[in-house]
Motif scaffolding. Sequence first.
Motif, mmCIF file in Angstrom:
data_model
loop_
_atom_site.group_PDB
_atom_site.id
_atom_site.type_symbol
_atom_site.label_atom_id
_atom_site.label_comp_id
_atom_site.label_asym_id
_atom_site.label_seq_id
_atom_site.Cartn_x
_atom_site.Cartn_y
_atom_site.Cartn_z
ATOM 1 N N TYR A 156 -39.207 -7.902 65.698
ATOM 2 C CA TYR A 156 -39.221 -8.611 66.563
ATOM 3 C C TYR A 156 -39.208 -10.125 66.564
ATOM 4 O O TYR A 156 -39.267 -10.450 67.846
ATOM 5 C CB TYR A 156 -40.525 -7.884 67.749
ATOM 6 N N LEU A 157 -38.420 -10.473 66.139
ATOM 7 C CA LEU A 157 -38.418 -11.517 66.114
ATOM 8 C C LEU A 157 -36.887 -12.161 67.306
ATOM 9 O O LEU A 157 -37.492 -13.325 67.593
ATOM 10 C CB LEU A 157 -37.006 -12.285 64.781
ATOM 11 N N GLN A 168 -43.592 -6.482 62.161
ATOM 12 C CA GLN A 168 -43.603 -7.446 63.100
ATOM 13 C C GLN A 168 -41.896 -8.543 62.918
ATOM 14 O O GLN A 168 -41.915 -8.988 64.140
ATOM 15 C CB GLN A 168 -44.240 -8.387 63.192
ATOM 16 N N SER A 169 -41.390 -8.134 61.977
ATOM 17 C CA SER A 169 -40.464 -9.487 61.968
ATOM 18 C C SER A 169 -38.721 -8.782 62.801
ATOM 19 O O SER A 169 -37.988 -9.285 63.162
ATOM 20 C CB SER A 169 -40.240 -9.353 60.763
ATOM 21 N N SER A 181 -44.282 -14.585 59.110
ATOM 22 C CA SER A 181 -44.138 -13.052 59.692
ATOM 23 C C SER A 181 -44.870 -11.690 58.985
ATOM 24 O O SER A 181 -43.571 -11.317 57.491
ATOM 25 C CB SER A 181 -43.060 -12.482 60.310
ATOM 26 N N ASP A 182 -45.655 -10.990 59.969
ATOM 27 C CA ASP A 182 -45.626 -9.509 58.689
ATOM 28 C C ASP A 182 -44.198 -8.521 59.005
ATOM 29 O O ASP A 182 -43.247 -9.215 59.416
ATOM 30 C CB ASP A 182 -46.710 -8.651 59.860
ATOM 31 N N MET A 225 -45.864 -14.527 63.340
ATOM 32 C CA MET A 225 -46.016 -13.117 63.733
ATOM 33 C C MET A 225 -46.427 -12.177 62.790
ATOM 34 O O MET A 225 -46.478 -11.984 61.480
ATOM 35 C CB MET A 225 -44.381 -12.098 63.869
ATOM 36 N N GLY A 226 -47.874 -11.286 64.067
ATOM 37 C CA GLY A 226 -48.169 -10.087 63.159
ATOM 38 C C GLY A 226 -49.382 -10.333 62.495
ATOM 39 O O GLY A 226 -49.142 -9.380 61.426
ATOM 40 N N LEU A 227 -49.935 -11.557 62.091
ATOM 41 C CA LEU A 227 -50.610 -12.461 61.010
ATOM 42 C C LEU A 227 -52.202 -11.809 61.143
ATOM 43 O O LEU A 227 -52.879 -12.280 62.441
ATOM 44 C CB LEU A 227 -49.862 -13.768 61.223
ATOM 45 N N LEU A 229 -45.880 -10.007 54.167
ATOM 46 C CA LEU A 229 -45.453 -10.671 54.816
ATOM 47 C C LEU A 229 -43.994 -11.436 53.781
ATOM 48 O O LEU A 229 -43.730 -11.149 52.622
ATOM 49 C CB LEU A 229 -46.175 -12.222 54.152
#
Lengths: 446, 446
Positions: free
Chosen positions: A328-329, A325-326, A321-322, B304-306, A309
């Motif tokens: 796609y912020l 995934q970050s 955020s993972d 995000m993505g958690l 994270l």
Amino acid sequence: MNVVLLSGGSGKRLWPLSNEVRSKQFLKIFKLSEECGREVSDDAVYESMVQRVYRQIRAVDPEATVTIATSKSQVSALQNQLGQDVRISVEPCRRDTFPAIALAAAFLHDKMGVDGEEAVVVCPVDPCVDEDYFMAIKKLWELAQEGEANIVLMGIDPTYPSEKYGYVMPKTKDPVAEVETFKEKPDLETAKKYVEAGGLWNGGVFGFKLSYVLDRAHELMDFTDYEDLFAKYETLTKISFDYAVVEHEKSIAVMRFAGRWKDLGTWNTLTEAMEERIVGNARLNETCENVHVINELGIPILGMGLKNLVIAASPDGILVSDKEQSSYLKPYVDAMDQKIMFAEKSWGSFRVLDVKPESLTILVTLNPGHGMNYHSHQRREEVWTIISGEGEVILDGVCREVKAGDVICIPAGQRHLARAKTGLQIIEVQLGKDISVTDKIKHELA
Amino acid sequence: MNVVLLSGGSGKRLWPLSNEVRSKQFLKIFKLSEECGREVSDDAVYESMVQRVYRQIRAVDPEATVTIATSKSQVSALQNQLGQDVRISVEPCRRDTFPAIALAAAFLHDKMGVDGEEAVVVCPVDPCVDEDYFMAIKKLWELAQEGEANIVLMGIDPTYPSEKYGYVMPKTKDPVAEVETFKEKPDLETAKKYVEAGGLWNGGVFGFKLSYVLDRAHELMDFTDYEDLFAKYETLTKISFDYAVVEHEKSIAVMRFAGRWKDLGTWNTLTEAMEERIVGNARLNETCENVHVINELGIPILGMGLKNLVIAASPDGILVSDKEQSSYLKPYVDAMDQKIMFAEKSWGSFRVLDVKPESLTILVTLNPGHGMNYHSHQRREEVWTIISGEGEVILDGVCREVKAGDVICIPAGQRHLARAKTGLQIIEVQLGKDISVTDKIKHELA
């Protein structure tokens, strides 16, 4: 050498640490190592990308002339981080890289008196690199100065078949080669083929003689000199230097570079470049793995049992955020009704402490020797409580000294400024029905 | 019926939303559903555990007499959430449940005139239950009033073999049965055996006649009446009601309860009871799973993505924790040098906005019709800027009306207070070398 650093972007992909006035290049997240040979005080052990790049260039070539091409909105932050004397080519608005490079070239030629025969290297302000990169930049500048090719590019030796970069295909495997062709960002399969075929990542670096780029600029845009181009800037078409110039040029060389080079455009890549897991007040328990925290708030963060994270907290907001995934912020941040809660200014900084329908409370920090512009507001009064330091305020032309404990009430319409002798901190309470940053009239100081 | 709610605990296990002055029972995290039949304004759609329990008791028995047994530090928050008229048995300090119950019993008997023959039910303030629980409490009160057993307990039908609770072993499977024996919190294997043998979770509820518990109190502690017990409270030994009374009593009945009953002691269990994933300003993208966010800060949180996380943010700090791991929170919070940044008071609330070595900036909110105590400070001056509302201030005995935009400077030593006519909000800047909450002298208003 003569270097132009392109400092762009509103950097929403690094929300909440970057915002409209603070792009990613201003985030202080790189720990100053002792090898820098600088005295480092407790609260200044971190530097930003722009400070780091500026320092690295000077280390490689103390005689280097560095100009930063950027928009008006970044000037204050640049002066705050690099000093008042930093040389800036100010873009009145954003018009992509070709107008920006043309304006910087005209600035160097017409305002700074740089000869048309002198080479200039344009490079992004935000790669994460070591000093060998700037040694390569110097070599590239020398190649541009020799003038065998009209444009010299930097090709980064790919470490993996990336989909994130454009590719430069050289004619030979020599350290410096003619360019065969350019390729847009590919998909993974195509990227593999490019890498097998000896393709290089396009590092966004361009070396050329000043007259070359000025000639191209005059061919494509109707202007007489720097002042004229500056005045017309808003009317220019947005176009990148690649599309406007590079694609139409036959005489291009590419110089290979195989050292460390990272594009820090997302939290995922940025945290990879961080030397420490935690910047700011935070604690991670022992069950956390591959977690990075950047905390610019005054309150503690505690992370427990977290994996892969990034946590970033600023007065603008909090991201959890993972790391994957970050990337796609941006759309989520675009969808936010984001208020700017913190900004660095040429004279210091401000931070919003409290927002109410008819009041706004701000901590204003003025750096020693600095002052704000002389100004007034039409629709709000302000109450200043000086909480530390010494300085002076001017109210409708009358100057008085102030120190911690003093309270100044400024009715709507009254012209005012504050100047710091020592570092001056003020709690400013704005009061009114219609508080807005646009309600500001600048005045000349008689 | 006559109910005593035990409101205890400093609640570090729910950091950062609970702190020394705000226990978990005061967190507003339960959405008020429309079935409550209350008019709900936009910013008051959440209620706390204590508000919820208080409301549920009144719904089941509008004639119920409810007394809250709690420490001095919670009185302000209770009055803020339940109104000034809430009946409170104030413990001068924490001395565990036996002294607390004895003090509440003496309070009811000596101060409120409750007859010794009347039954009382003591129960924790923080179970997450539905109204059927309080119907059961009423039934339990009636059993205590009938007086067949000296103590009537509530036994929760176990839904799984939990290691977290003590067990009550009844003699029969009847709805109300004599207690065979009590068991401490077991390990998993032992818990399974208890459940197979018909054991029930001990719900921490005790019903008895007032005279019964007063007799036990007089046997075990040397005091004459309520005033005397209150005065001696600090000298009492810490001991639980279970150890002091229940374990030595032969005549105990247990009443089964099979409805919803949850102990909300950790973030993991608390979030299970939340009806909404998000309380406050937050957004989770569609790749998040089993994530709960409670945000009491004015800035947005983006997740995000958690997976399986709880995020809790307050002016005291930010927790990002795996739900399982959140049970291990307490030692990390104990290790923090935690300052209280937010508190509810009987007159409103305060929130710390900025902390500097020689200043502290606070947002003070006074509820309509409320005022602070008349007081002075020896080592700090204060600057108040009224940002909204109307009210009055008294400075060294002189009263003046104030409204938004007014500024009041209070030098060290000056006696002062503010009272709200409408809701009054003040930005208070404290200035001095040695700012401390202990620097406060209360004065009588002449």
